[in-house]
Design a protein around this motif. Sequence first.
Motif, PDB file in Angstrom:
ATOM      1  N   GLN A  94       0.813  -1.214   0.000  1.00  0.00           N
ATOM      2  CA  GLN A  94       0.000   0.000   0.000  1.00  0.00           C
ATOM      3  C   GLN A  94       0.847   1.266   0.000  1.00  0.00           C
ATOM      4  O   GLN A  94       0.443   2.286  -0.560  1.00  0.00           O
ATOM      5  CB  GLN A  94      -0.930  -0.007   1.209  1.00  0.00           C
ATOM      6  N   LEU A  95       2.016   1.212   0.616  1.00  0.00           N
ATOM      7  CA  LEU A  95       2.858   2.402   0.747  1.00  0.00           C
ATOM      8  C   LEU A  95       3.753   2.644  -0.460  1.00  0.00           C
ATOM      9  O   LEU A  95       4.108   3.796  -0.748  1.00  0.00           O
ATOM     10  CB  LEU A  95       3.719   2.283   2.011  1.00  0.00           C
ATOM     11  N   ALA A  96       4.112   1.592  -1.179  1.00  0.00           N
ATOM     12  CA  ALA A  96       5.161   1.689  -2.201  1.00  0.00           C
ATOM     13  C   ALA A  96       4.893   2.778  -3.231  1.00  0.00           C
ATOM     14  O   ALA A  96       5.736   3.663  -3.441  1.00  0.00           O
ATOM     15  CB  ALA A  96       5.341   0.338  -2.885  1.00  0.00           C
ATOM     16  N   GLN A  97       3.752   2.750  -3.892  1.00  0.00           N
ATOM     17  CA  GLN A  97       3.498   3.707  -4.963  1.00  0.00           C
ATOM     18  C   GLN A  97       3.272   5.128  -4.449  1.00  0.00           C
ATOM     19  O   GLN A  97       3.820   6.090  -5.027  1.00  0.00           O
ATOM     20  CB  GLN A  97       2.322   3.262  -5.825  1.00  0.00           C
ATOM     21  N   PRO A  98       2.493   5.340  -3.379  1.00  0.00           N
ATOM     22  CA  PRO A  98       2.364   6.711  -2.860  1.00  0.00           C
ATOM     23  C   PRO A  98       3.701   7.333  -2.464  1.00  0.00           C
ATOM     24  O   PRO A  98       3.914   8.529  -2.668  1.00  0.00           O
ATOM     25  CB  PRO A  98       1.448   6.537  -1.640  1.00  0.00           C
ATOM     26  N   LEU A  99       4.606   6.515  -1.925  1.00  0.00           N
ATOM     27  CA  LEU A  99       5.921   7.044  -1.548  1.00  0.00           C
ATOM     28  C   LEU A  99       6.722   7.427  -2.786  1.00  0.00           C
ATOM     29  O   LEU A  99       7.369   8.484  -2.824  1.00  0.00           O
ATOM     30  CB  LEU A  99       6.685   6.018  -0.715  1.00  0.00           C
ATOM     31  N   ARG A 100       6.656   6.601  -3.804  1.00  0.00           N
ATOM     32  CA  ARG A 100       7.342   6.932  -5.062  1.00  0.00           C
ATOM     33  C   ARG A 100       6.754   8.202  -5.675  1.00  0.00           C
ATOM     34  O   ARG A 100       7.482   9.062  -6.179  1.00  0.00           O
ATOM     35  CB  ARG A 100       7.213   5.778  -6.052  1.00  0.00           C
ATOM     36  N   ASP A 101       5.431   8.320  -5.656  1.00  0.00           N
ATOM     37  CA  ASP A 101       4.781   9.500  -6.229  1.00  0.00           C
ATOM     38  C   ASP A 101       5.194  10.761  -5.480  1.00  0.00           C
ATOM     39  O   ASP A 101       5.439  11.805  -6.093  1.00  0.00           O
ATOM     40  CB  ASP A 101       3.263   9.331  -6.178  1.00  0.00           C
ATOM     41  N   TRP A 102       5.262  10.683  -4.157  1.00  0.00           N
ATOM     42  CA  TRP A 102       5.695  11.835  -3.356  1.00  0.00           C
ATOM     43  C   TRP A 102       7.129  12.224  -3.724  1.00  0.00           C
ATOM     44  O   TRP A 102       7.431  13.417  -3.907  1.00  0.00           O
ATOM     45  CB  TRP A 102       5.619  11.497  -1.868  1.00  0.00           C
ATOM     46  N   ALA A 103       8.011  11.236  -3.815  1.00  0.00           N
ATOM     47  CA  ALA A 103       9.411  11.507  -4.134  1.00  0.00           C
ATOM     48  C   ALA A 103       9.551  12.178  -5.498  1.00  0.00           C
ATOM     49  O   ALA A 103      10.360  13.098  -5.672  1.00  0.00           O
ATOM     50  CB  ALA A 103      10.217  10.214  -4.090  1.00  0.00           C
ATOM     51  N   ALA A 104       8.740  11.751  -6.457  1.00  0.00           N
ATOM     52  CA  ALA A 104       8.816  12.313  -7.809  1.00  0.00           C
ATOM     53  C   ALA A 104       8.304  13.745  -7.857  1.00  0.00           C
ATOM     54  O   ALA A 104       8.713  14.527  -8.729  1.00  0.00           O
ATOM     55  CB  ALA A 104       8.018  11.438  -8.777  1.00  0.00           C
ATOM     56  N   ARG A 105       7.416  14.113  -6.927  1.00  0.00           N
ATOM     57  CA  ARG A 105       6.862  15.478  -6.925  1.00  0.00           C
ATOM     58  C   ARG A 105       7.821  16.509  -6.351  1.00  0.00           C
ATOM     59  O   ARG A 105       7.619  17.719  -6.534  1.00  0.00           O
ATOM     60  CB  ARG A 105       5.553  15.513  -6.110  1.00  0.00           C
ATOM     61  N   GLN A 106       8.843  16.086  -5.650  1.00  0.00           N
ATOM     62  CA  GLN A 106       9.770  17.028  -5.046  1.00  0.00           C
ATOM     63  C   GLN A 106      10.646  17.652  -6.124  1.00  0.00           C
ATOM     64  O   GLN A 106      10.847  17.089  -7.191  1.00  0.00           O
ATOM     65  CB  GLN A 106      10.637  16.328  -3.984  1.00  0.00           C
ATOM     66  N   ASN A 107      11.160  18.841  -5.828  1.00  0.00           N
ATOM     67  CA  ASN A 107      11.951  19.577  -6.807  1.00  0.00           C
ATOM     68  C   ASN A 107      13.287  19.995  -6.203  1.00  0.00           C
ATOM     69  O   ASN A 107      13.321  20.905  -5.370  1.00  0.00           O
ATOM     70  CB  ASN A 107      11.173  20.800  -7.293  1.00  0.00           C
ATOM     71  N   PRO A 108      14.398  19.332  -6.621  1.00  0.00           N
ATOM     72  CA  PRO A 108      14.461  18.191  -7.524  1.00  0.00           C
ATOM     73  C   PRO A 108      13.928  16.917  -6.865  1.00  0.00           C
ATOM     74  O   PRO A 108      13.745  16.896  -5.644  1.00  0.00           O
ATOM     75  CB  PRO A 108      15.957  18.069  -7.832  1.00  0.00           C
ATOM     76  N   PRO A 109      13.652  15.870  -7.643  1.00  0.00           N
ATOM     77  CA  PRO A 109      13.070  14.648  -7.083  1.00  0.00           C
ATOM     78  C   PRO A 109      13.932  14.028  -5.989  1.00  0.00           C
ATOM     79  O   PRO A 109      15.157  14.181  -5.975  1.00  0.00           O
ATOM     80  CB  PRO A 109      12.966  13.720  -8.297  1.00  0.00           C
ATOM     81  N   VAL A 110      13.261  13.348  -5.090  1.00  0.00           N
ATOM     82  CA  VAL A 110      13.935  12.639  -3.998  1.00  0.00           C
ATOM     83  C   VAL A 110      14.151  11.189  -4.420  1.00  0.00           C
ATOM     84  O   VAL A 110      13.292  10.589  -5.079  1.00  0.00           O
ATOM     85  CB  VAL A 110      13.091  12.707  -2.710  1.00  0.00           C
ATOM     86  N   THR A 111      15.276  10.632  -4.057  1.00  0.00           N
ATOM     87  CA  THR A 111      15.559   9.227  -4.331  1.00  0.00           C
ATOM     88  C   THR A 111      15.020   8.366  -3.196  1.00  0.00           C
ATOM     89  O   THR A 111      15.258   8.666  -2.022  1.00  0.00           O
ATOM     90  CB  THR A 111      17.073   8.990  -4.470  1.00  0.00           C
ATOM     91  N   VAL A 112      14.289   7.318  -3.548  1.00  0.00           N
ATOM     92  CA  VAL A 112      13.840   6.346  -2.553  1.00  0.00           C
ATOM     93  C   VAL A 112      14.763   5.139  -2.641  1.00  0.00           C
ATOM     94  O   VAL A 112      14.777   4.419  -3.645  1.00  0.00           O
ATOM     95  CB  VAL A 112      12.380   5.912  -2.780  1.00  0.00           C
TER      96      VAL A 112
END
Length: 252
Positions: A94-112
Amino acid sequence: MTTSTPPAMPVRRPRSSRPRSSRPHSSRRRTPLLRTLAALCVSVALLGLQAPAGATARTVPVAGVQYQQLAHPVSAPPREVVEVFWFNCAHSYQLAQPLRDWAARQNPPVTVRHIPAAWPDQPLEMAYARLYYALDRLGLEDRLEQAVFHAVRDEHEDLSQPDALSTWADMQGIDAQQLLAAWNSPEVQQETQAAPALREKYDVHEMPSVVVGGRYRTSPFMVPDGVAGTVPTVDYLFQHSVAEAAAAVKKH
């Protein structure tokens, strides 16, 4: 862990079976009622606009409750978070995709950065750690993460065995022989054996857990809203961690 359940669908209430009145209504009676309803709608709209600020203020994470500070911080890049997960864990799914989506929204993106949760005396956890490292070695982990979760959690497939893994690889359109070669490689076996110590390094004893800035750890079991509240907590810890790092650089 239990199988993840899909989100509940909204309930559609049946329309009233009461017959409509055939008596015409006076426009004079209807006008005050319409004015009252309009006023109520405006009031509700105003309250709705004010709600997010109040909600944010009420949900500021508290140290020792929604997150823990690591007793022994780990050196980490400023724009990286660590997720400790297990492919056969409903909450990790349940957490995997929301965490990836959050990381991609950061500027610059965050690495998980992913660390498979594994304990040496748990063969199934060690096997799925091995699968993660095999996919990662082939550069397929990002693309196939959700497919693995779906197979294990939704379809109840056992991908901890080479035969089942080979069949699954064929269904995904990837080279099963390459995947099994990576699975059996000394490098993957070495990474798998090191996984429990890596998990311990981040002081993780529940999965999934997310470590931010090498200092702050949170998980769905620590926040009131479970998985839904984990990403906002991670975001708070990330912003806090970035501000701390910037202040430290400025100080020196």
